[in-house]
Design a protein around this motif. Sequence first.
Motif, short mmCIF file in Angstrom:
data_model
loop_
_atom_site.label_atom_id
_atom_site.label_comp_id
_atom_site.label_asym_id
_atom_site.label_seq_id
_atom_site.Cartn_x
_atom_site.Cartn_y
_atom_site.Cartn_z
N THR A 24 0.85 -1.18 0.00
CA THR A 24 0.00 0.00 0.00
C THR A 24 0.88 1.23 0.00
O THR A 24 1.86 1.32 0.75
CB THR A 24 -0.89 0.02 1.25
N GLU A 25 0.63 2.16 -0.78
CA GLU A 25 1.40 3.39 -0.86
C GLU A 25 0.98 4.32 0.26
O GLU A 25 -0.20 4.60 0.45
CB GLU A 25 1.17 4.06 -2.21
N THR A 26 1.99 4.74 1.05
CA THR A 26 1.72 5.67 2.14
C THR A 26 2.18 7.06 1.74
O THR A 26 3.20 7.22 1.06
CB THR A 26 2.46 5.24 3.42
N ALA A 27 1.48 8.01 2.20
CA ALA A 27 1.83 9.39 1.86
C ALA A 27 3.12 9.78 2.57
O ALA A 27 3.33 9.42 3.73
CB ALA A 27 0.69 10.33 2.28
#
Length: 249
Positions: A63-66
């Motif tokens: 999952t891409e985290t900010a």
Amino acid sequence: MKYPSASIVLIAGVLALSACSRKAENATNAPASTGVGVSAATQPAAAPTQASAPPEAAPPAQTETAPLPAKPKPPAPKKYVIAAGTPISVRTTGGVNTKSSQSGNEFEATLESPLTVDGRTLAKRGATVIGRVVNADKGGRVKGKASLTLALSSLSLANGQTVPIATNSVSQEAKSGTKKNLMRTGVASGAGAAIGAIAGGGKGAAIGAGIGAGAGVATNMATRGPAAEVPAETVLNFSLAKDVVVIEK
């Protein structure tokens, strides 16, 4: 009406029975209908299949985290400069003299007036100031006075820092001891004359006076003059010889 002969009828019957027999045999051997024209029993058995390996587990989806916001840079520390030539007045907390002090010894004082730059008080009145004895000259014999030379070496600031400082030097000379020396010489000369008179009259008095005078000079040469002294609670005025840079943390 003409009927066929018996032989023809017999042959026809045999042929009919033969045909019926074939139909019955075909009916017995025919597979049961499965609704699609082929019996399930006559369908060829499916070839056993090799057990297939379980499918590999798929890697967890990332999952891409900010991205975290960048931390703000702390402000640059402020810098203050106490310029060379700034006067520094101090009050000594103890006495300093040439009898007990040597060159290189330290002494303590307190700041007499606060040091302020751009409205910022960098050193408060009463701050600790350390000085050093630049020179402690006990003075020559007969001639020459004792002298004491002092300078400042460090200063305690209001923020708790202690910074080295360089200042000009101030000197203190001893009071003159000439009268005292002349008095000693006179007393010694008088004593010598009295001894000479007792020993040989007038001539002996003259000789005795000379001897007494020599003894008085010897006493002066063996005795130093008064010590140079800076008493406790003395206000000394210095000035900075170099800039002092103060960085507020």
